[in-house]
Design a protein around this motif. Structure first.
Motif, PDB file in Angstrom:
ATOM      1  N   LEU A 187     -68.866  63.399  39.036  1.00 45.74           N
ATOM      2  CA  LEU A 187     -67.436  63.336  39.311  1.00 45.74           C
ATOM      3  C   LEU A 187     -66.665  63.019  38.046  1.00 45.74           C
ATOM      4  CD1 LEU A 187     -67.199  61.343  42.681  1.00 45.74           C
ATOM      5  CD2 LEU A 187     -66.888  63.800  42.354  1.00 45.74           C
ATOM      6  N   THR A 188     -65.441  63.508  37.987  1.00 42.74           N
ATOM      7  CA  THR A 188     -64.516  63.163  36.912  1.00 42.74           C
ATOM      8  C   THR A 188     -63.276  62.559  37.539  1.00 42.74           C
ATOM      9  OG1 THR A 188     -65.288  64.815  35.328  1.00 42.74           O
ATOM     10  CG2 THR A 188     -62.999  64.100  35.125  1.00 42.74           C
ATOM     11  N   ARG A 189     -62.834  61.438  37.010  1.00 46.46           N
ATOM     12  CA  ARG A 189     -61.595  60.832  37.497  1.00 46.46           C
ATOM     13  C   ARG A 189     -60.451  61.213  36.553  1.00 46.46           C
ATOM     14  NH1 ARG A 189     -61.085  55.073  40.249  1.00 46.46           N
ATOM     15  NH2 ARG A 189     -61.930  56.424  41.875  1.00 46.46           N
ATOM     16  N   VAL A 190     -59.424  61.785  37.117  1.00 53.67           N
ATOM     17  CA  VAL A 190     -58.250  62.200  36.347  1.00 53.67           C
ATOM     18  C   VAL A 190     -57.110  61.236  36.656  1.00 53.67           C
ATOM     19  CG1 VAL A 190     -56.602  64.041  35.890  1.00 53.67           C
ATOM     20  CG2 VAL A 190     -58.982  64.617  36.451  1.00 53.67           C
ATOM     21  N   TYR A 191     -56.623  60.565  35.626  1.00 58.82           N
ATOM     22  CA  TYR A 191     -55.474  59.673  35.777  1.00 58.82           C
ATOM     23  C   TYR A 191     -54.221  60.440  35.374  1.00 58.82           C
ATOM     24  CZ  TYR A 191     -58.816  55.827  36.072  1.00 58.82           C
ATOM     25  OH  TYR A 191     -59.842  54.990  36.464  1.00 58.82           O
ATOM     26  N   GLY A 192     -53.156  60.202  36.114  1.00 59.42           N
ATOM     27  CA  GLY A 192     -51.924  60.883  35.802  1.00 59.42           C
ATOM     28  C   GLY A 192     -50.713  60.022  36.073  1.00 59.42           C
ATOM     29  N   CYS A 193     -49.553  60.557  35.738  1.00 55.62           N
ATOM     30  CA  CYS A 193     -48.279  59.897  35.993  1.00 55.62           C
ATOM     31  C   CYS A 193     -47.353  60.914  36.633  1.00 55.62           C
ATOM     32  CB  CYS A 193     -47.683  59.376  34.685  1.00 55.62           C
ATOM     33  SG  CYS A 193     -46.119  58.495  34.902  1.00 55.62           S
ATOM     34  N   LEU A 194     -46.864  60.584  37.831  1.00 52.90           N
ATOM     35  CA  LEU A 194     -45.949  61.489  38.518  1.00 52.90           C
ATOM     36  C   LEU A 194     -44.599  61.503  37.808  1.00 52.90           C
ATOM     37  CD1 LEU A 194     -46.722  60.505  42.221  1.00 52.90           C
ATOM     38  CD2 LEU A 194     -47.711  62.384  40.889  1.00 52.90           C
ATOM     39  N   ASP A 195     -43.801  62.510  38.101  1.00 51.91           N
ATOM     40  CA  ASP A 195     -42.460  62.580  37.515  1.00 51.91           C
ATOM     41  C   ASP A 195     -41.615  61.387  37.937  1.00 51.91           C
ATOM     42  OD1 ASP A 195     -43.172  64.860  36.255  1.00 51.91           O
ATOM     43  OD2 ASP A 195     -41.964  66.224  37.488  1.00 51.91           O
ATOM     44  N   SER A 196     -42.005  60.744  39.063  1.00 57.05           N
ATOM     45  CA  SER A 196     -41.311  59.540  39.525  1.00 57.05           C
ATOM     46  C   SER A 196     -41.773  58.295  38.775  1.00 57.05           C
ATOM     47  CB  SER A 196     -41.563  59.347  41.021  1.00 57.05           C
ATOM     48  OG  SER A 196     -42.956  59.210  41.275  1.00 57.05           O
ATOM     49  N   GLN A 197     -42.653  58.482  37.778  1.00 59.30           N
ATOM     50  CA  GLN A 197     -43.207  57.418  36.934  1.00 59.30           C
ATOM     51  C   GLN A 197     -44.261  56.565  37.644  1.00 59.30           C
ATOM     52  OE1 GLN A 197     -42.462  57.445  33.596  1.00 59.30           O
ATOM     53  NE2 GLN A 197     -41.378  59.290  34.287  1.00 59.30           N
TER      54      GLN A 197
END
Length: 237
Positions: A187-197
């Motif tokens: 598995l790979t965990r992808v961290y992100g940030c929504l446009d809502s921060q």
């Protein structure tokens, strides 16, 4: 192991020795029976403690963080052994742990407590798939939690998938940016940030992540099946 058995005067010396040999075999320590404590590994010491307890044939077995001081591989092996022994003997066992993986893999029923208050009781599947409070959702496994209007919503990382397409039918689609890609074997965990921060994390197959060539700062969409979203009252935040 014999120390406790010697207090059971109703047992003969032969019976005590036989029971000692029986539990040593059960925990796989027969070949180490002549060793001193300092000559045993951490896992062997924990198995000795388990053997000492079950040799007395208790009605209940209480385990308080029995695996916390062990390295990862020994911990996985010993938790499997504990489950096998517990089922073989049929002893009702209560185990205290802060390790969510231990609770999910070892328990028939889980009691989740928060400041001495019971939040939820249920099977591992019920606790993980249908957490009744935001605390349980966030404590057992990983949960993305978001405020929307008068409620809080939760979604598991494995319930989300990502793409560069803007919309999918019957799915919530949120735009965001990749902040980090963490390889975890299959598995790979992808961290992100929504446009809502708001932060978000997604678990996906590593082959898929590699094929998408995901990199920090990539603009992507996070797609969430509506059935994977759990709603909680706002006061639980």
């Amino acid at each position: 192991i014999l120390f406790g058995l010697n207090e059971q005067k109703e047992l003969s010396k032969k019976e005590r020795n036989e029971r000692c040999s029986e539990v040593l075999k059960m925990v796989g320590l027969t070949e180490h029976r002549k060793k001193y404590p300092s000559q045993l590994s951490g896992g062997q010491q924990q198995r000795t403690a388990l053997a000492r307890a079950i040799s007395l044939k208790p009605a209940y077995l209480l385990l308080d963080e029995p695996l916390s001081a062990l390295d990862a591989k020994v911990r996985v092996k010993l938790r499997s052994e504990i489950c096998h022994i517990q089922r073989k003997l049929g002893i009702t066992t209560i185990m205290v742990t802060h390790d969510q993986e231990e609770a999910l893999t070892m328990a028939d029923r889980i009691v989740v407590m928060n400041n001495a208050v019971i939040e939820q009781v249920g099977t591992p599947q019920e606790i993980y798939n249908h957490p009744k409070t935001a605390f349980v959702a966030n404590f057992i496994g990983t949960m993305n939690l978001y405020r929307r209007d008068d409620s809080m919503y939760g979604v598991r990382p494995e319930s989300i998938f990502i793409s560069k397409e803007t919309e999918y039918q019957n799915l919530e689609s949120w735009q965001g940016t990749v902040t980090e890609v963490e390889f975890r074997g299959p598995l790979t965990r992808v961290y992100g940030c929504l446009d809502s921060q708001e932060p978000i994390c997604v678990d996906m197959a590593s082959d898929e992540a590699i094929s998408m060539h995901l990199q920090p700062d990539d603009q992507i969409y996070f797609h969430i099946p509506k059935s994977g979203i759990i709603r909680y009252p706002k006061q639980e935040a």
